[in-house]
Write an enzyme that holds these catalytic residues in place. Structure first.
Site: not given
Ligand SMILES: *[C@@H]1O[C@H](CO)[C@@H](O)[C@H](O)[C@H]1NC(C)=O
Length: 395
Positions: A44, A336, A339
């Site tokens: 990610s 978040d 991240h």
């Protein structure tokens, strides 16, 4: 008199400078023709939206608000950020268009492509069935290599492959969900053994790419995993105990093993060149001293719930519809629970692009993109350019 004797004593180096200048000019012209392509593998941290096209759970997707809320892209793209991610900046510096996700139906592979998948790991057992793991990303690369040969002919395709930069950012999920979140795996393998498996498989992946013609690599080492808002909140010693040290220790050991492997590969594989950096300390410094870098908050996520915003609910499409969102993501290191914000991606892209040898090396990405070609005669010039002594004479 003083001036001319200075020239006289520097005569031989002046020749070298002229020679290098011509060499550099020649390479500048070539790079206008075609910039090095950019192939990206990972999780990610660098996924531009591949997971929009696979069957998975909302945890592994970011194609809904508030992801992408800063409006750089018209709508949420699947990037786990309030805007851009590190590879968007790197593509821009390399004078390339935005590198598309491999699974996007209209993707044009001519300038490279991005295979990364949120939640993905080096090992196929990590988030199995929900992500595109590294071995599958490598299979997709082989498809792309074939399609480049169909499009441009095999000689030009080979040149694209050997001049391209291969950026790899993966491993966090192997240690978080794949190991710490998986008691069975912990029973089967000691931490040392498990790190050995991850690094062993990653080394194989690098060698496989090298075998297909890849020569220039960039690596994003692992961050202090235990200090991610999600792992702080999960700290077995309690949510106020600080970073989850066991998780950070795995990341540190992984980074140190990777560093050793890369040093060895450079010795063993002809023309293998890479850029690595210490993302661990770099990010820890921003978490501990946010105001030194223009941030107000280094610990808590902008988007999430519970302690430190560490409960991964950002966007409300996950298990829990409740989440809080900060007013200004630019003030935060973390967007978040897992991240970082666009601003962190921006700052780190800068460091990798033109960071000094003391923090990024042996080569920074600017050099890998612009100062190397793998045609034999040009490589000789480039090798001279890269000698730091010669640099001091030029600049
Ligand atoms: C790769 O990982 C598998 C487990 O998925 C392990 O059995 C194997 O030994 C690893 N390979 C290397 C070279 O470490």
């Amino acid at each position: 008199m003083g001036l001319s004797s200075c020239f006289a004593s520097a005569f031989s180096s002046l020749n070298l400078v002229l020679f290098l200048f011509i060499g550099l000019k020649a390479m500048e012209c070539r790079s206008v023709e075609r910039s090095s392509a950019f192939f990206i593998f990972g999780d990610s941290s660098v996924d531009p939206g591949n997971n929009n096209y696979i069957q998975t759970i909302p945890d592994n997707q970011a194609n809904y608000k508030p992801y992408g809320q800063n409006g750089f892209f018209e709508e949420p793209t699947g990037r786990f950020s309030d805007g851009r991610i590190i590879v968007d900046y790197l593509a821009e510096y390399a004078k390339l268009p935005t590198i598309p996700p491999f699974l996007q139906p209209s993707a044009d592979y001519s300038n490279g492509v991005n295979f990364a998948s949120g939640g993905g790991g080096v090992l196929p057992t990590t988030n199995q069935g929900l992500v595109i793991d590294l071995p599958t990303q490598l299979k997709y690369f082989e498809d792309v290599r074939k399609s480049l040969a169909d499009k441009f002919g095999s000689a030009e395709a080979e040149e694209i492959v050997s001049n391209a930069v291969y950026f790899i950012s993966i491993g966090s999920n192997d240690y978080m969900g794949g190991y710490l979140g998986n008691p069975k795996m912990q029973e089967l393998h000691s931490p040392q053994e498990y790190i050995g498996m991850v690094i062993g498989n990653m080394t194989q992946a690098i060698q496989e790419l090298y075998g297909k013609g890849a020569r220039k690599f960039g690596f994003l080492s692992l961050s202090p995993l235990g200090c991610l808002p999600a792992l702080r909140a999960l700290n077995p010693k309690g949510p106020d105990a600080g970073c989850f040290e066991e998780a950070s220790a795995l990341a540190l050991a992984h980074n140190s093993a990777l560093k050793t492997i890369l040093t060895n590969l450079e010795l063993l594989l002809k023309d293998f060149k890479y850029c690595n950096s210490n993302f661990y300390d770099w990010l820890l410094d921003r978490m501990n001293n946010p105001s030194n870098y223009g941030f107000k908050e280094g610990v808590s996520a902008c988007c999430g719930a519970g302690p430190y915003g560490g409960i991964f609910t950002c966007g409300g499409t996950k298990k829990d519809p409740n989440y809080e969102l900060c007013g200004n993501a630019n003030e935060h290191v973390w967007f978040d629970s897992f991240h970082p914000t666009e601003r962190i991606h921006d700052q780190f892209a800068n460091a990798l692009w033109n960071g000094p040898q003391s923090s990024v090396g042996p080569y920074n990405l600017e050099k890998l993109f612009f100062f190397f070609s793998n045609n034999d005669n040009k490589l000789t010039i480039a090798d001279d350019v890269d000698n730091p002594d010669n640099y001091q004479q030029i600049f």
